[in-house]
Each structure stands twice: as structure tokens, then as C-alpha cells.
Design a protein around this motif. Structure first.
Motif, PDB file in Angstrom:
ATOM      1  N   ALA A   1       0.839  -1.204   0.000  1.00 23.14           N
ATOM      2  CA  ALA A   1       0.000   0.000   0.000  1.00 23.14           C
ATOM      3  C   ALA A   1       0.869   1.248   0.000  1.00 23.14           C
ATOM      4  O   ALA A   1       1.953   1.276   0.587  1.00 23.14           O
ATOM      5  N   LEU A   2       0.374   2.291  -0.651  1.00 22.00           N
ATOM      6  CA  LEU A   2       1.090   3.569  -0.733  1.00 22.00           C
ATOM      7  C   LEU A   2       0.169   4.692  -0.279  1.00 22.00           C
ATOM      8  O   LEU A   2      -1.005   4.718  -0.636  1.00 22.00           O
ATOM      9  N   ALA A   3       0.725   5.618   0.503  1.00 20.78           N
ATOM     10  CA  ALA A   3      -0.068   6.751   0.980  1.00 20.78           C
ATOM     11  C   ALA A   3       0.772   8.015   1.003  1.00 20.78           C
ATOM     12  O   ALA A   3       1.985   7.968   1.198  1.00 20.78           O
ATOM     13  N   VAL A   4       0.113   9.141   0.786  1.00 21.94           N
ATOM     14  CA  VAL A   4       0.719  10.446   1.002  1.00 21.94           C
ATOM     15  C   VAL A   4       0.102  11.016   2.270  1.00 21.94           C
ATOM     16  O   VAL A   4      -1.120  11.074   2.401  1.00 21.94           O
ATOM     17  N   ALA A   5       0.960  11.423   3.216  1.00 25.98           N
ATOM     18  CA  ALA A   5       0.499  12.066   4.444  1.00 25.98           C
ATOM     19  C   ALA A   5       1.261  13.380   4.556  1.00 25.98           C
ATOM     20  O   ALA A   5       2.405  13.409   5.026  1.00 25.98           O
ATOM     21  N   SER A   6       0.653  14.460   4.108  1.00 27.41           N
ATOM     22  CA  SER A   6       1.360  15.738   3.957  1.00 27.41           C
ATOM     23  C   SER A   6       0.652  16.863   4.695  1.00 27.41           C
ATOM     24  O   SER A   6      -0.582  16.909   4.751  1.00 27.41           O
ATOM     25  N   SER A   7       1.448  17.781   5.244  1.00 24.91           N
ATOM     26  CA  SER A   7       0.875  18.967   5.895  1.00 24.91           C
ATOM     27  C   SER A   7       0.314  19.962   4.890  1.00 24.91           C
ATOM     28  O   SER A   7      -0.389  20.896   5.265  1.00 24.91           O
ATOM     29  N   SER A   8       0.625  19.783   3.618  1.00 23.82           N
ATOM     30  CA  SER A   8       0.186  20.720   2.580  1.00 23.82           C
ATOM     31  C   SER A   8      -1.331  20.674   2.386  1.00 23.82           C
ATOM     32  O   SER A   8      -2.006  19.723   2.802  1.00 23.82           O
TER      33      SER A   8
ATOM     34  N   PRO B   1       4.019  18.531  13.925  1.00 25.93           N
ATOM     35  CA  PRO B   1       4.584  17.262  14.398  1.00 25.93           C
ATOM     36  C   PRO B   1       3.622  16.355  15.140  1.00 25.93           C
ATOM     37  O   PRO B   1       4.020  15.290  15.593  1.00 25.93           O
ATOM     38  N   ASN B   2       2.362  16.765  15.291  1.00 19.06           N
ATOM     39  CA  ASN B   2       1.376  15.866  15.883  1.00 19.06           C
ATOM     40  C   ASN B   2       1.239  14.616  15.005  1.00 19.06           C
ATOM     41  O   ASN B   2       1.171  14.733  13.776  1.00 19.06           O
ATOM     42  N   PRO B   3       1.185  13.430  15.587  1.00 14.82           N
ATOM     43  CA  PRO B   3       1.130  12.197  14.782  1.00 14.82           C
ATOM     44  C   PRO B   3      -0.235  11.880  14.186  1.00 14.82           C
ATOM     45  O   PRO B   3      -0.397  10.860  13.504  1.00 14.82           O
ATOM     46  N   GLU B   4      -1.241  12.747  14.397  1.00 16.30           N
ATOM     47  CA  GLU B   4      -2.612  12.434  13.986  1.00 16.30           C
ATOM     48  C   GLU B   4      -2.712  12.050  12.512  1.00 16.30           C
ATOM     49  O   GLU B   4      -3.437  11.126  12.146  1.00 16.30           O
ATOM     50  N   ILE B   5      -1.986  12.732  11.639  1.00 21.22           N
ATOM     51  CA  ILE B   5      -2.098  12.442  10.206  1.00 21.22           C
ATOM     52  C   ILE B   5      -1.614  11.036   9.888  1.00 21.22           C
ATOM     53  O   ILE B   5      -2.181  10.338   9.038  1.00 21.22           O
ATOM     54  N   TYR B   6      -0.599  10.584  10.599  1.00 18.79           N
ATOM     55  CA  TYR B   6      -0.102   9.223  10.382  1.00 18.79           C
ATOM     56  C   TYR B   6      -1.026   8.182  11.009  1.00 18.79           C
ATOM     57  O   TYR B   6      -1.259   7.118  10.432  1.00 18.79           O
ATOM     58  N   LEU B   7      -1.561   8.496  12.175  1.00 23.58           N
ATOM     59  CA  LEU B   7      -2.488   7.564  12.814  1.00 23.58           C
ATOM     60  C   LEU B   7      -3.742   7.383  11.965  1.00 23.58           C
ATOM     61  O   LEU B   7      -4.260   6.271  11.821  1.00 23.58           O
ATOM     62  N   ARG B   8      -4.230   8.477  11.384  1.00 27.64           N
ATOM     63  CA  ARG B   8      -5.398   8.389  10.498  1.00 27.64           C
ATOM     64  C   ARG B   8      -5.065   7.548   9.260  1.00 27.64           C
ATOM     65  O   ARG B   8      -5.871   6.722   8.828  1.00 27.64           O
ATOM     66  N   THR B   9      -3.886   7.771   8.713  1.00 27.34           N
ATOM     67  CA  THR B   9      -3.489   7.041   7.511  1.00 27.34           C
ATOM     68  C   THR B   9      -3.355   5.549   7.793  1.00 27.34           C
ATOM     69  O   THR B   9      -3.805   4.716   6.996  1.00 27.34           O
ATOM     70  N   LEU B  10      -2.753   5.204   8.926  1.00 31.82           N
ATOM     71  CA  LEU B  10      -2.652   3.792   9.312  1.00 31.82           C
ATOM     72  C   LEU B  10      -4.031   3.170   9.445  1.00 31.82           C
ATOM     73  O   LEU B  10      -4.265   2.041   8.990  1.00 31.82           O
ATOM     74  N   ASN B  11      -4.951   3.897  10.069  1.00 32.10           N
ATOM     75  CA  ASN B  11      -6.309   3.392  10.259  1.00 32.10           C
ATOM     76  C   ASN B  11      -7.015   3.175   8.922  1.00 32.10           C
ATOM     77  O   ASN B  11      -7.680   2.146   8.712  1.00 32.10           O
ATOM     78  N   GLU B  12      -6.852   4.120   7.994  1.00 29.02           N
ATOM     79  CA  GLU B  12      -7.510   3.998   6.698  1.00 29.02           C
ATOM     80  C   GLU B  12      -6.911   2.880   5.849  1.00 29.02           C
ATOM     81  O   GLU B  12      -7.606   2.258   5.041  1.00 29.02           O
ATOM     82  N   LEU B  13      -5.619   2.633   6.030  1.00 30.55           N
ATOM     83  CA  LEU B  13      -4.969   1.529   5.311  1.00 30.55           C
ATOM     84  C   LEU B  13      -5.207   0.188   6.005  1.00 30.55           C
ATOM     85  O   LEU B  13      -4.900  -0.867   5.444  1.00 30.55           O
ATOM     86  N   ASN B  14      -5.712   0.265   7.247  1.00 28.50           N
ATOM     87  CA  ASN B  14      -5.963  -0.924   8.061  1.00 28.50           C
ATOM     88  C   ASN B  14      -4.677  -1.727   8.292  1.00 28.50           C
ATOM     89  O   ASN B  14      -4.641  -2.951   8.142  1.00 28.50           O
TER      90      ASN B  14
END
Length: 215
Positions: free
Chosen positions: A100-107, A139-152
Motif C-alpha cells: 500500500a502507498l499513501a501520502v500524508a502531507s501537511s500541505s 509534528p502531531n502524529p494524527e495524520i499518520y495515525l489516520r493514515t494507518l487506520n484507513e490503510l488498516n
């Protein structure tokens, strides 16, 4: 994305410094001070710019002025010229091996789409997440935690590629092994990353090694 897929992080930094100099021509901030701008979320960036402008403008005024200023500069950008094309080895490898591939960006989300479409790689990604939609971005990890959850998937099943101090802090706080794309032009602290790679070919080789064993 910025600073990894496309070499725009340094361009962003130059725009930010130009904006500061335009509004505060006599500033005495060092490169060490200014490098704190790199990788900031928009909200944090505007607050930091306010400090660098000696609080002469409100955050709202800075947001309007800086967005207009940066949009004018970005109209001249050719993302294909800044595209790190060697990332295609990683993208093709991931699809071939069903990774799986994901972009997790502050942009901003639209900016992410514009870049990925300009580089003809948008369809490679299963998930595209923007810090724009979060209460707190890196630097809050929320964007990565959300991405992990969506990728399961769990944190120990993936790798993150980051370049900024704040991006590395976010991915590491989410428990993800992190590859730092080495930045030589700015004095960015990348020491918290698990591995540092000098280019996309080295990133590709690291990913191949990790994909063959348990992360």
C-alpha cells in the motif's frame, strides 16, 4: 510530499525568507533561526512568521498576505523539473508486490493533488491525506495515525519517508520506522529518523530490504 516526492521544501523555505525580508528588511535572524520554518503546519507557520515580523501584523493578516505572495511564486513552478523521478522505482515495486502507498502531507489537499497530477503519479496512491483537514498537523502524529487506520495496517507494518524535523517527529510519534531523505542545503535536524538516505535510489533499496522481512 514536499521535500520527498518533489524538491519543493527548499523552494518553500526561500519563499518564506523572502516574505520575511520584504516585511522586515532589517531582521537579524540567522539561518539556524529561520530553518524552524521548514515543515511547519500552516497554522504554526503563520504564528512563526508573525514572530519573525516582530508582531507587526496579525496572524489573519499574515495568512492573507503570505498565501497571496506564495501563490504568485508557485505559479512559476514546473513540478516535473522538481520531481524526484527515481521514486518511480519504489512506486512500481510497491504496486508489483501489493504494498500500500499513501501520502500524508501537511500541505493543502488541492496542492497535493496538483503536484501528484503534474508528476503523473496520483493513481499510484491508495490514500492521500492532508494536514489541512486535521485539528493538529505535524509534528502531531494524527495524520499518520489516520493514515494507518484507513490503510488498516499497524505502525510496525510500514515505513515513512520524511525530510523535515516536524515530519520525522510525527511519524516516529506514531510508532513508524522512518527514513529521512537527507537535506544538505538547510541545517535540519534529522537525527530522530531510524535511517538516513542520500537519494531515492537508496530509499528504494532500503524499502526492498524491509519489505522482505517483518518491519
Amino acid at each position: 510530499m514536499d521535500g520527498v516526492i518533489v524538491d519543493t521544501e527548499y523552494y518553500d523555505f526561500q519563499i518564506q525568507v523572502e516574505f520575511i525580508t520584504m516585511h522586515n528588511p532589517n531582521h537579524t535572524f540567522s539561518d539556524k533561526d529561520l530553518v524552524n520554518l521548514v515543515g511547519k503546519s500552516y497554522e504554526d507557520l503563520y504564528s512563526l512568521l508573525q514572530k519573525f515580523l516582530d508582531y507587526k501584523l496579525s496572524v489573519e493578516e499574515i495568512e492573507r498576505a503570505f498565501n497571496y505572495f506564495s501563490e504568485q511564486r508557485y505559479r512559476k513552478i514546473d513540478y516535473q523539473k522538481l520531481f524526484r523521478k527515481d521514486i518511480l522505482f519504489t512506486l512500481d515495486y510497491a504496486k508489483e508486490h501489493e504494498l500500500a502507498l499513501a501520502v500524508a502531507s501537511s500541505s493543502k489537499h488541492q496542492h497535493i493533488l496538483d503536484v501528484l497530477e503534474a508528476c503523473n503519479i496520483k493513481d499510484y496512491f491508495d490514500i492521500i491525506n492532508s494536514g489541512e483537514s486535521l485539528v493538529q498537523s505535524k509534528p502531531n502524529p494524527e495524520i499518520y495515525l489516520r493514515t494507518l487506520n484507513e490503510l488498516n495496517i499497524s505502525a510496525n507494518e510500514c515505513l515513512a519517508i520524511e525530510d523535515s524535523y516536524y515530519g520525522i517527529a510525527a511519524s516516529r510519534s506514531a510508532g513508524i520506522k522512518t527514513i529521512a531523505y537527507k537535506e544538505k542545503r538547510m541545517n535540519i535536524d534529522q537525527s530522530n529518523a531510524d535511517i538516513c538516505a542520500v537519494d531515492m535510489l537508496e530509499v528504494f533499496n532500503i524499502i526492498k530490504q524491509y519489505s522482505k522481512k517483518e518491519l
